[in-house]
Write an enzyme that holds these catalytic residues in place. Sequence first.
Site, mmCIF file in Angstrom:
data_model
loop_
_atom_site.group_PDB
_atom_site.id
_atom_site.type_symbol
_atom_site.label_atom_id
_atom_site.label_comp_id
_atom_site.label_asym_id
_atom_site.label_seq_id
_atom_site.Cartn_x
_atom_site.Cartn_y
_atom_site.Cartn_z
ATOM 1 C CB SER A 1 4.322 -3.638 -2.244
ATOM 2 O OG SER A 1 4.326 -2.281 -2.846
ATOM 3 C CB ALA A 2 4.335 -0.693 1.506
ATOM 4 C CD GLU B 1 4.801 -4.828 -11.061
ATOM 5 O OE1 GLU B 1 4.286 -5.281 -12.085
ATOM 6 O OE2 GLU B 1 4.465 -4.117 -10.235
ATOM 7 C CG HIS C 1 6.094 -2.359 -7.380
ATOM 8 N ND1 HIS C 1 4.773 -3.259 -7.622
ATOM 9 C CD2 HIS C 1 5.820 -1.880 -6.103
ATOM 10 C CE1 HIS C 1 4.142 -3.233 -6.567
ATOM 11 N NE2 HIS C 1 4.740 -2.650 -5.750
ATOM 12 N N GLY D 1 0.946 -1.104 0.135
ATOM 13 C CA GLY D 1 0.105 -0.073 -0.003
ATOM 14 C C GLY D 1 0.773 1.266 0.090
#
Length: 235
Positions: free
Chosen positions: A121-122, A193, A158, A89
């Site tokens: 991700s985060a 990714e 990413h 997020g």
Amino acid sequence: MVRLLLISNSTNAGEAYLEHPKEEIAKFLGDIKKVLFIPWAAVTFSYDEYEQKVQTRFSEFGVEVDSIHHHRNAKLAVQEAEAIVVGGGNTFKLLKTIQQTDIIEAVRNKVLSGTPYIGWSAGSNVACPTICTTNDMPITEPDSFSAFSLVRFQINPHYLDANPDGHAGETREERIMEFLEMDPNVYVVGLREGTMLKLEDVEFNLIGPKPARIFKKGQAPREVYPGDDLDFLFE
């Protein structure tokens, strides 16, 4: 023994949520049947919705997802966790809430003592010393950029090689080079990714169909592939 599964992204184009890493997540958790989930990177949907979204996937391998936002004592929840899972997020919102609940040291000590940690991700960003290599907008202001520091290097999730036609702004590589001008003593892993880094049983591996791009001040960027020795990242 530190156990980390740091995933670039939750969703590949055209796939369902957490489809591409699900087998690695299941294998990594092994006999663990309950995880503590940290949903605080969510911005445009509720923590309950986030918990349910992750639960839907984790139910496929028989794991209960218990979100930390249900606990009045966040530190105790961390201390009692069988495994810690941190979703993606907005990295700034995630870190700010982590700092507000004062669980930086609790999570760090717990993971460094052997509790498995999964992030995407985060959630991978906050495993690093700082969140300075996130791609996110600073929509809120944490007390500092310092994160869990579970590894000595930085991750750029990413990671993209693209330089679209007509785009005159900086590429992702140029942004990372700017970061290294300010912090020249750290490696940055451009994690594409569909890929992830796994540290387990003192073995550190890149998993997935693509190489990662490694950046360090004074060195030419280079590609590393699944099976390559990554121990240099801990220098």
